[in-house]
Design a protein around this motif. Structure first.
Motif, mmCIF file in Angstrom:
data_model
loop_
_atom_site.group_PDB
_atom_site.id
_atom_site.type_symbol
_atom_site.label_atom_id
_atom_site.label_comp_id
_atom_site.label_asym_id
_atom_site.label_seq_id
_atom_site.Cartn_x
_atom_site.Cartn_y
_atom_site.Cartn_z
ATOM 1 N N TYR A 148 0.816 -1.519 0.186
ATOM 2 C CA TYR A 148 -0.012 0.010 -0.023
ATOM 3 C C TYR A 148 0.810 1.353 0.148
ATOM 4 C CZ TYR A 148 -3.322 -3.567 0.987
ATOM 5 O OH TYR A 148 -4.318 -4.676 1.157
ATOM 6 N N ALA A 149 2.311 1.288 0.006
ATOM 7 C CA ALA A 149 3.043 2.108 -0.037
ATOM 8 C C ALA A 149 2.652 2.834 -1.600
ATOM 9 C CB ALA A 149 4.297 1.843 -0.164
ATOM 10 N N GLU A 150 2.900 4.183 -1.555
ATOM 11 C CA GLU A 150 2.585 5.031 -2.891
ATOM 12 C C GLU A 150 3.934 4.721 -3.974
ATOM 13 O OE1 GLU A 150 0.909 9.300 -3.422
ATOM 14 O OE2 GLU A 150 3.060 9.450 -3.252
ATOM 15 N N ALA A 151 3.245 4.220 -5.230
ATOM 16 C CA ALA A 151 4.277 3.790 -6.050
ATOM 17 C C ALA A 151 4.452 4.978 -7.199
ATOM 18 C CB ALA A 151 4.068 2.644 -6.739
ATOM 19 N N ILE A 152 3.192 5.742 -7.524
ATOM 20 C CA ILE A 152 3.227 6.648 -8.498
ATOM 21 C C ILE A 152 1.893 7.842 -7.795
ATOM 22 C CG2 ILE A 152 2.593 7.286 -10.859
ATOM 23 C CD1 ILE A 152 2.142 4.084 -11.449
ATOM 24 N N ARG A 153 2.654 9.012 -8.203
ATOM 25 C CA ARG A 153 1.712 10.191 -7.734
ATOM 26 C C ARG A 153 1.607 11.137 -9.021
ATOM 27 N NH1 ARG A 153 -1.776 12.748 -4.293
ATOM 28 N NH2 ARG A 153 -0.744 11.718 -2.501
ATOM 29 N N SER A 154 0.649 11.337 -9.475
ATOM 30 C CA SER A 154 0.217 12.391 -10.540
ATOM 31 C C SER A 154 -0.745 13.403 -10.096
ATOM 32 C CB SER A 154 -0.317 11.549 -11.753
ATOM 33 O OG SER A 154 -1.498 11.161 -11.695
ATOM 34 N N ALA A 155 -1.314 14.462 -10.780
ATOM 35 C CA ALA A 155 -2.195 15.197 -10.716
ATOM 36 C C ALA A 155 -3.466 14.595 -10.498
ATOM 37 C CB ALA A 155 -2.089 16.395 -11.466
ATOM 38 N N HIS A 156 -3.593 13.752 -10.808
ATOM 39 C CA HIS A 156 -5.114 12.955 -11.130
ATOM 40 C C HIS A 156 -5.342 11.834 -10.141
ATOM 41 C CE1 HIS A 156 -5.479 15.667 -14.581
ATOM 42 N NE2 HIS A 156 -4.543 14.892 -15.062
ATOM 43 N N GLU A 157 -4.199 10.961 -9.760
ATOM 44 C CA GLU A 157 -4.367 9.994 -9.042
ATOM 45 C C GLU A 157 -3.045 9.633 -8.152
ATOM 46 O OE1 GLU A 157 -4.650 6.130 -11.369
ATOM 47 O OE2 GLU A 157 -3.938 7.036 -12.942
ATOM 48 N N ALA A 158 -3.140 8.764 -7.243
ATOM 49 C CA ALA A 158 -2.110 8.066 -6.427
ATOM 50 C C ALA A 158 -2.248 6.497 -6.656
ATOM 51 C CB ALA A 158 -1.965 8.473 -5.106
ATOM 52 N N VAL A 159 -1.237 5.832 -6.899
ATOM 53 C CA VAL A 159 -1.204 4.520 -7.221
ATOM 54 C C VAL A 159 -0.216 3.678 -6.268
ATOM 55 C CG1 VAL A 159 -1.017 2.594 -8.878
ATOM 56 C CG2 VAL A 159 -1.803 4.932 -9.417
ATOM 57 N N GLY A 160 -0.660 2.593 -5.530
ATOM 58 C CA GLY A 160 0.171 2.020 -4.713
ATOM 59 C C GLY A 160 0.671 0.744 -5.434
ATOM 60 N N TYR A 161 1.781 0.173 -4.586
ATOM 61 C CA TYR A 161 2.581 -0.836 -5.387
ATOM 62 C C TYR A 161 1.514 -2.022 -5.671
ATOM 63 C CZ TYR A 161 7.198 0.996 -4.831
ATOM 64 O OH TYR A 161 8.349 1.915 -5.216
ATOM 65 N N ARG A 162 0.608 -2.310 -4.841
ATOM 66 C CA ARG A 162 -0.091 -3.692 -5.209
ATOM 67 C C ARG A 162 -1.010 -3.157 -6.519
ATOM 68 N NH1 ARG A 162 -3.873 -7.104 -1.071
ATOM 69 N NH2 ARG A 162 -4.897 -8.477 -2.804
ATOM 70 N N THR A 163 -1.501 -1.910 -6.482
ATOM 71 C CA THR A 163 -2.444 -1.475 -7.684
ATOM 72 C C THR A 163 -1.549 -1.501 -8.812
ATOM 73 O OG1 THR A 163 -3.845 -0.385 -5.924
ATOM 74 C CG2 THR A 163 -3.945 0.179 -8.509
ATOM 75 N N LEU A 164 -0.437 -1.081 -8.632
ATOM 76 C CA LEU A 164 0.586 -0.849 -10.000
ATOM 77 C C LEU A 164 0.768 -2.243 -10.439
ATOM 78 C CD1 LEU A 164 2.865 0.106 -11.690
ATOM 79 C CD2 LEU A 164 4.363 -0.281 -9.671
ATOM 80 N N TRP A 165 1.023 -3.246 -9.636
ATOM 81 C CA TRP A 165 1.323 -4.704 -10.052
ATOM 82 C C TRP A 165 -0.098 -5.207 -10.830
ATOM 83 C CZ3 TRP A 165 6.131 -6.158 -10.633
ATOM 84 C CH2 TRP A 165 6.338 -7.442 -10.929
ATOM 85 N N GLU A 166 -1.144 -5.135 -10.025
ATOM 86 C CA GLU A 166 -2.393 -5.532 -10.642
ATOM 87 C C GLU A 166 -2.713 -4.813 -11.955
ATOM 88 O OE1 GLU A 166 -5.131 -4.477 -7.685
ATOM 89 O OE2 GLU A 166 -4.684 -6.474 -6.487
ATOM 90 N N ARG A 167 -2.672 -3.463 -12.219
ATOM 91 C CA ARG A 167 -2.996 -2.622 -13.424
ATOM 92 C C ARG A 167 -1.799 -3.200 -14.405
ATOM 93 N NH1 ARG A 167 -4.028 3.346 -11.911
ATOM 94 N NH2 ARG A 167 -3.562 3.266 -14.049
ATOM 95 N N SER A 168 -0.526 -3.566 -14.023
ATOM 96 C CA SER A 168 0.384 -3.927 -15.131
ATOM 97 C C SER A 168 0.242 -5.235 -15.743
ATOM 98 C CB SER A 168 1.736 -3.747 -14.637
ATOM 99 O OG SER A 168 1.950 -4.705 -13.583
ATOM 100 N N ALA A 169 -0.418 -6.027 -15.044
ATOM 101 C CA ALA A 169 -0.990 -7.442 -15.094
ATOM 102 C C ALA A 169 -1.761 -7.332 -16.204
ATOM 103 C CB ALA A 169 -1.280 -8.278 -13.991
ATOM 104 N N GLN A 170 -2.695 -6.432 -15.973
ATOM 105 C CA GLN A 170 -3.945 -6.285 -17.080
ATOM 106 C C GLN A 170 -3.700 -5.821 -18.366
ATOM 107 O OE1 GLN A 170 -6.479 -3.354 -14.597
ATOM 108 N NE2 GLN A 170 -7.058 -5.087 -13.076
ATOM 109 N N VAL A 171 -2.550 -4.925 -18.312
ATOM 110 C CA VAL A 171 -2.028 -4.325 -19.540
ATOM 111 C C VAL A 171 -1.398 -5.819 -20.258
ATOM 112 C CG1 VAL A 171 -0.048 -3.066 -20.464
ATOM 113 C CG2 VAL A 171 -1.615 -2.216 -18.845
ATOM 114 N N ALA A 172 -0.691 -6.431 -19.427
ATOM 115 C CA ALA A 172 0.039 -7.600 -20.224
ATOM 116 C C ALA A 172 -0.806 -8.547 -20.738
ATOM 117 C CB ALA A 172 1.153 -8.326 -19.161
#
Length: 521
Positions: free
Chosen positions: A24-48
């Protein structure tokens, strides 16, 4: 979802570990969203998984047509996990260049934001996941939702991770391949050499088409830090960039030298408390330690300037961290020593190493050397060689000149093709620029070679003043007169022009070609 701790993607093993330990640590921060490490991994798996559903297998070239955003970071990670070859397609590039890159790299599938995808031509969007579209060459076909679950393929170290395009001397862009093993070596070295770590924040400044984006993203995620995305206005405006550093508590920047120059001009009010930078890393251009840059780092005593050198074909090959005491900086700092697993040979034109102290071409050897160019076997054979001292080790001829100094560091002496001859004298343009930049009224200085014919070439300076001079002609004449007192006559530009700003390439470097051609009008 938890990551597979045995992932075969070398550059992602440290990232997967942080997903497991701090999901749950913050992996990505943009003006529109904050993405945690688990969410990053899940979304990247969806891309793949989506890529696999659309027929992309390991080794398939996939275009990436995304601006700086959480989507870009997620997609780069997803492509690495898929085993596909990422081909960044800069959203700022003209459509004609993008189409050439797609044809050259055999791209038939592109991931991008839905608006920019329409510029490519010849591609049809067949699936969308929120703001991200997937476009294929040829007619559309039905794609069911959702995509099947991701099944991680075997990804080998020698497999190509990405292809980036660099300008070619013939006018034809060259596609440069970089392998997973090359990338893993770079990221592991950068994480070990950096003063940043878990929880620290790195700005994602580079465009997707510039290989530094991988250095920014994968190093930060592998350290357990946060990737902070910026928009184009913040990237181009130094005051907005300082504001972003303060607001987002940014600790590390990877930026071209021209950006450091720009930041220094707006650094009068910076403080370590408000601007917690600890590292500014730069590559691609000769660093010049001007008075303004020294003053900026004096105001940030905990921040270090790191000069890196390499080529697109090798990414970073050497590094040098300037001393903490700014008073000890030289005007043109060294490019230092090779990174882990990499060597540099100084060679004569026949490819034989020269003694320390003698000038020669810099040959990069070892783990930094990529597989070669796309579809250019003869050019690959000329530039990608073997280590002159060990034929089992790959090498790349950089075309840059240098020598080893008595302290064992490498002194960069410019490119062979920028060491111009004027009236029979060989000249390094960076030396002239460095002297011009010492004048307190000069914000930035660039010297180019103008004129097309060999006997018509001359030196021309482009100057950005700190404030508009009352008499432009008198100001430039005074600067040229000062040069005559400090440099040999053959190193003094014939002409100096005042400009409001310097043109930049998409990667943020000074666009010298534009100055030398369009500026000659």
């Amino acid at each position: 979802m938890s990551p597979d701790p045995g992932t075969t993607v070398l550059a992602l093993r440290a990232v997967a570990e942080h997903v497991r330990r701090t999901p749950y640590a913050e992996a990505i921060r943009s003006a529109h969203e904050a993405v945690g490490y688990r969410t990053l991994w899940e979304r990247s798996a969806q891309v793949a998984a989506r890529l696999a559903q659309l027929g992309a297998a390991p080794g398939t070239a996939v275009g990436v047509h995304l601006g700086r955003s959480a989507d870009l970071v997620v997609t780069l990670v997803g492509l690495l996990r898929s085993g596909c070859v990422a081909v960044p397609l800069d959203v700022a590039y003209p459509p004609e260049r993008l189409r050439f890159m797609c044809a050259d790299a055999d791209v038939e599938l592109v991931v991008g934001h839905r608006g920019p995808l329409s510029r490519l031509g010849g591609f049809t969007t067949v699936a969308t996941d929120k703001e991200v579209g997937y476009a294929t060459a040829g007619p559309a076909r039905p794609v069911p939702d959702p995509a099947p679950a991701f099944e991680a393929p075997e990804v080998a170290g020698d497999d190509t991770a990405y292809i980036v395009y660099t300008s070619g001397s013939t006018g034809r862009p060259k596609g440069v391949r970089y392998s997973h093993r090359n990338l893993a070596n770079l990221v592991a070295w950068q994480a070990g050499a950096s003063g940043c770590g878990p929880g620290d924040r790195t700005l994602q400044f580079a465009p997707a088409s510039f290989d530094v984006v991988y250095q920014e993203v994968l190093t930060t995620l592998g350290e357990g830090g946060t990737v902070v995305c910026c928009d184009e206005d913040e990237r181009l405006d130094p005051q907005l960039l300082w504001d972003l550093v303060e607001r987002e508590r940014v600790n590390r920047l990877f930026v071209p030298f021209v950006v450091i120059q720009s930041l220094a001009l707006f650094a009068d009010a910076i403080t370590p408390q408000r601007h917690p930078l600890r590292e500014i890393l730069t590559s691609g251009e000769q660093v010049q330690c001007t008075a303004a840059i020294r003053a900026m780092f004096t105001r940030l005593p905990d921040c270090r300037l790191v000069n890196q050198w390499g080529t697109t074909e090798t990414h970073v090959a050497t590094w040098y961290e300037l001393p903490a005491d700014v008073a000890g900086w030289v005007d043109l700092p060294s490019i230092g020593r090779p990174i882990t697993g990499t060597g540099v040979r100084i060679c004569d034109p026949a490819g034989r190493p020269v003694p320390d102290g003698e000038v020669g071409e810099l040959w990069i050897t070892g783990a930094a050397v990529g597989p070669g160019y796309v579809g250019l076997p003869e050019r690959t054979a000329r530039s990608y060689r073997t280590d002159p001292l060990d034929p089992a080790v790959p090498a790349y001829r950089s075309g840059d000149l240098g020598r080893v100094t008595p302290d064992g560091l490498i002194e960069f002496l410019g490119r062979e093709d920028t060491q111009v001859k004027v009236r029979g004298f060989r000249i390094e343009l960076g030396e002239i620029e460095s002297v011009l930049a010492t004048d307190p009224s000069v914000a930035q200085a660039v010297v180019v070679v103008a004129g097309s014919a060999a006997d018509d070439r001359y030196l021309r300076a482009f100057l950005v003043p700190k404030s508009a001079p009352e008499d432009t002609s008198a100001w430039t004449a005074g600067l040229l007169a000062d040069l005559r007192d400090r440099l040999p006559a053959h190193m003094v530009p014939v002409r100096a022009d005042v400009v409001g700003s310097l043109p930049r390439t998409p990667s943020g470097k000074v666009d010298r070609l534009t100055l030398a051609t369009e500026g000659a009008a």
